[in-house]
Design a protein around this motif. Structure first.
Motif, PDB file in Angstrom:
ATOM      1  N   ARG A  90       0.851  -1.191   0.000  1.00  0.00           N
ATOM      2  CA  ARG A  90       0.000   0.000   0.000  1.00  0.00           C
ATOM      3  C   ARG A  90       0.893   1.251   0.000  1.00  0.00           C
ATOM      4  NH1 ARG A  90      -5.230  -0.999   1.790  1.00  0.00           N
ATOM      5  NH2 ARG A  90      -5.573  -3.187   2.314  1.00  0.00           N
ATOM      6  N   CYS A  92       1.027   3.763   1.965  1.00  0.00           N
ATOM      7  CA  CYS A  92       1.591   4.126   3.279  1.00  0.00           C
ATOM      8  C   CYS A  92       2.656   3.119   3.713  1.00  0.00           C
ATOM      9  CB  CYS A  92       0.495   4.266   4.329  1.00  0.00           C
ATOM     10  SG  CYS A  92      -0.474   2.770   4.583  1.00  0.00           S
ATOM     11  N   CYS A 118      -4.998   3.208  -3.551  1.00  0.00           N
ATOM     12  CA  CYS A 118      -5.502   2.479  -2.386  1.00  0.00           C
ATOM     13  C   CYS A 118      -6.878   2.991  -1.982  1.00  0.00           C
ATOM     14  CB  CYS A 118      -4.507   2.626  -1.236  1.00  0.00           C
ATOM     15  SG  CYS A 118      -5.008   1.749   0.244  1.00  0.00           S
ATOM     16  N   GLY A 120      -8.331   2.091   0.716  1.00  0.00           N
ATOM     17  CA  GLY A 120      -8.398   2.121   2.175  1.00  0.00           C
ATOM     18  C   GLY A 120      -8.668   0.741   2.742  1.00  0.00           C
ATOM     19  N   CYS A 163      -7.590   5.920   7.019  1.00  0.00           N
ATOM     20  CA  CYS A 163      -7.816   5.809   5.572  1.00  0.00           C
ATOM     21  C   CYS A 163      -8.799   6.874   5.090  1.00  0.00           C
ATOM     22  CB  CYS A 163      -8.330   4.420   5.227  1.00  0.00           C
ATOM     23  SG  CYS A 163      -7.113   3.141   5.594  1.00  0.00           S
ATOM     24  N   CYS A 166      -6.762   9.875   4.662  1.00  0.00           N
ATOM     25  CA  CYS A 166      -5.495   9.723   3.923  1.00  0.00           C
ATOM     26  C   CYS A 166      -5.561  10.395   2.550  1.00  0.00           C
ATOM     27  CB  CYS A 166      -5.193   8.235   3.766  1.00  0.00           C
ATOM     28  SG  CYS A 166      -3.826   7.905   2.652  1.00  0.00           S
ATOM     29  N   ARG A 228     -11.490  13.132   1.164  1.00  0.00           N
ATOM     30  CA  ARG A 228     -10.558  12.798   2.255  1.00  0.00           C
ATOM     31  C   ARG A 228      -9.982  14.056   2.902  1.00  0.00           C
ATOM     32  NH1 ARG A 228      -7.482   7.205   0.809  1.00  0.00           N
ATOM     33  NH2 ARG A 228      -9.340   5.991   0.372  1.00  0.00           N
ATOM     34  N   GLY A 321       0.913   8.006   8.648  1.00  0.00           N
ATOM     35  CA  GLY A 321      -0.546   8.028   8.753  1.00  0.00           C
ATOM     36  C   GLY A 321      -1.216   6.716   8.404  1.00  0.00           C
TER      37      GLY A 321
HETATM   38  S1  SF4 Z   1      -3.596   5.039   5.157  1.00  0.00           S
HETATM   39 FE1  SF4 Z   1      -5.255   3.733   4.339  1.00  0.00          FE
HETATM   40  S2  SF4 Z   1      -5.855   4.717   2.402  1.00  0.00           S
HETATM   41 FE2  SF4 Z   1      -3.857   5.561   2.938  1.00  0.00          FE
HETATM   42  S3  SF4 Z   1      -2.408   4.283   1.846  1.00  0.00           S
HETATM   43 FE3  SF4 Z   1      -2.615   3.435   3.901  1.00  0.00          FE
HETATM   44  S4  SF4 Z   1      -4.196   1.860   3.764  1.00  0.00           S
HETATM   45 FE4  SF4 Z   1      -4.338   3.159   1.920  1.00  0.00          FE
END
Ligand code: SF4
Ligand code: SF4
Ligand code: SF4
Length: 377
Positions: A90, A92, A118, A120, A163, A166, A228, A321
């Motif tokens: 992912r 993050c 992503c 989430g 998410c 994000c 978001r 995050g």
């Molecule tokens: S925080 Fe959630 S939405 Fe953002 S990259 Fe990571 S898993 Fe995906």
């Protein structure tokens, strides 16, 4: 360099698996690390696949995020092996892997970072409820809900707040980035975002992509980002109001049992020996009696705020995050909300965005002779 990855009947997970198959077939790649369905498991766990036949078990877009796999990747890439590992992560997790590499926790020399847009994920608890309530494959149900712009879940379920807040959900820091939000195009755009990514993508012999593929994706990305940003800003405001005095901050963590799960789950808490795991905070029995006598009564365990503030000082410039601190908390404390709120301020102050680039040194490793004059004079 942008290429087209064929997409059949909107089957995004299938297209991602095909890309991973192509990469695994290269003679200098010997394994793929990716979210994997394993027999008997309710969760989709990170796994390593070496046999192309087993690629089918990879579940790349599931809304299940049991841990930030950057920590595992550091272990897998601790020493050279002589072949490349494709890490399908992912955004993050990719940013965390880059932060960790900068802090010498694993090397990315033999790693090809493959990322995708992503949608989430749920907390571990909510994912298990979600997967138990949807009919059919949870990843497919989630993918279809995103594609129809209908992220409606069974009552009481929502994506993790990390998410929902994000805004870095596109794989900008990957070597090879897959635009999975371009499902309407009949193809997914695959972009080489680094020189290493370009070297490998070139060898896959995919067709060149026209810009229209990316434009369709850009509209989806921009819609999701707007939603978001609104969620994130409201979350920041609410969190700031909840901790704007020492008393309120203490109340915020009043249910903390100091289990340190949030520290263990955090991919950016990088110290091999955390000071809280040493005897520094092993106070003498008499010390507790003195504190109690002095105040009349004390809350136990001690040092809760000190623990969280120490963690914030150490890693808020690196926080990506990912929300795993809240995911790991047994008492539903808004750890992510607070850490993300503080991290946004500290990263902005240093003009730094964690995990954006391997070439950007972490702020705490750079000595500036003149910095923050309003603070240091
Ligand atoms: S925080 Fe959630 S939405 Fe953002 S990259 Fe990571 S898993 Fe995906
Ligand atoms: S503090 Fe929480 S949100 Fe930030 S990187 Fe660590 S686990 Fe992820
Ligand atoms: S996981 Fe929750 S209870 Fe455990 S130390 Fe962190 S905030 Fe406290």
């Amino acid at each position: 360099m942008i290429r087209k990855l064929p997409l059949e009947k909107g089957n995004v997970p299938g297209a991602v698996r095909n890309l991973l198959r192509l990469l695994l077939a290269l003679d200098d790649v010997d394994a793929v690390m990716a979210p994997l369905r394993t027999p008997g498991a309710r969760m989709i766990m990170p796994g390593m696949v070496s046999d192309p036949e087993r690629i089918e078990a990879i579940d790349p877009v599931s809304p299940c995020f049991p841990l930030n796999a950057a920590q595992l990747l550091s272990k897998l890439a601790r020493k050279p092996t002589g072949a490349f590992l494709v890490a399908c992560l992912r955004p993050c997790e990719i940013r965390a892997a880059i932060e960790r590499a900068k802090l010498h926790q694993g090397s990315l020399e033999e790693v090809i970072l493959v990322g995708m847009d992503c949608g989430g994920a749920f907390s571990n608890r909510d994912y298990q409820t979600f997967s138990g309530t949807v009919s059919g494959d949870p990843a497919e149900a989630f993918c279809q809900a995103i594609q129809a712009d209908e992220l409606r879940f069974p009552e009481g379920l929502s994506l993790a707040s990390a998410c929902q807040a994000c805004t870095a959900f596109t794989p900008d820091a990957a070597d090879i980035a897959l635009g999975t939000f371009a499902w309407e195009s009949g193809f997914l755009p695959v972009e080489a975002r680094t020189e290493k990514g370009r070297r490998f993508l070139e060898r896959l012999h995919l067709e060149n992509a026209g810009m229209e593929v990316c434009e369709k994706r850009n509209v989806v990305v921009s819609d999701i980002r707007d939603r978001r940003i609104a969620f994130r800003d409201a979350m920041f405001e609410k969190t700031r109001a909840a901790v704007d005095s020492p008393e309120k901050l203490a109340a915020y963590f009043s249910n903390c049992v100091l289990c340190t799960n949030c520290r263990v789950a955090c991919p950016i808490c990088y110290c091999r020996e955390c000071v809280f795991m040493t005897d520094v905070f092993d106070h003498e029995p008499l010390q507790y009696r003195n504190w109690s006598r002095k105040s009349g009564a004390i809350r136990l365990p001690r040092d809760v705020l000190f623990f969280h503030l120490t963690r914030l000082v150490h890693m808020s410039t690196g926080c990506v995050g990912c929300g795993q601190c809240s995911n790991a908390c047994p008492n539903d404390i808004g750890v992510t909300e607070l850490f993300c709120t503080i991290a946004a301020g500290s990263q902005q102050a240093f003009g730094y965005f964690s995990g954006r680039s391997i070439d950007e040194p972490p702020p705490m490793t750079v000595f500036e002779t003149s910095e923050f004059p309003e603070v240091v004079g």
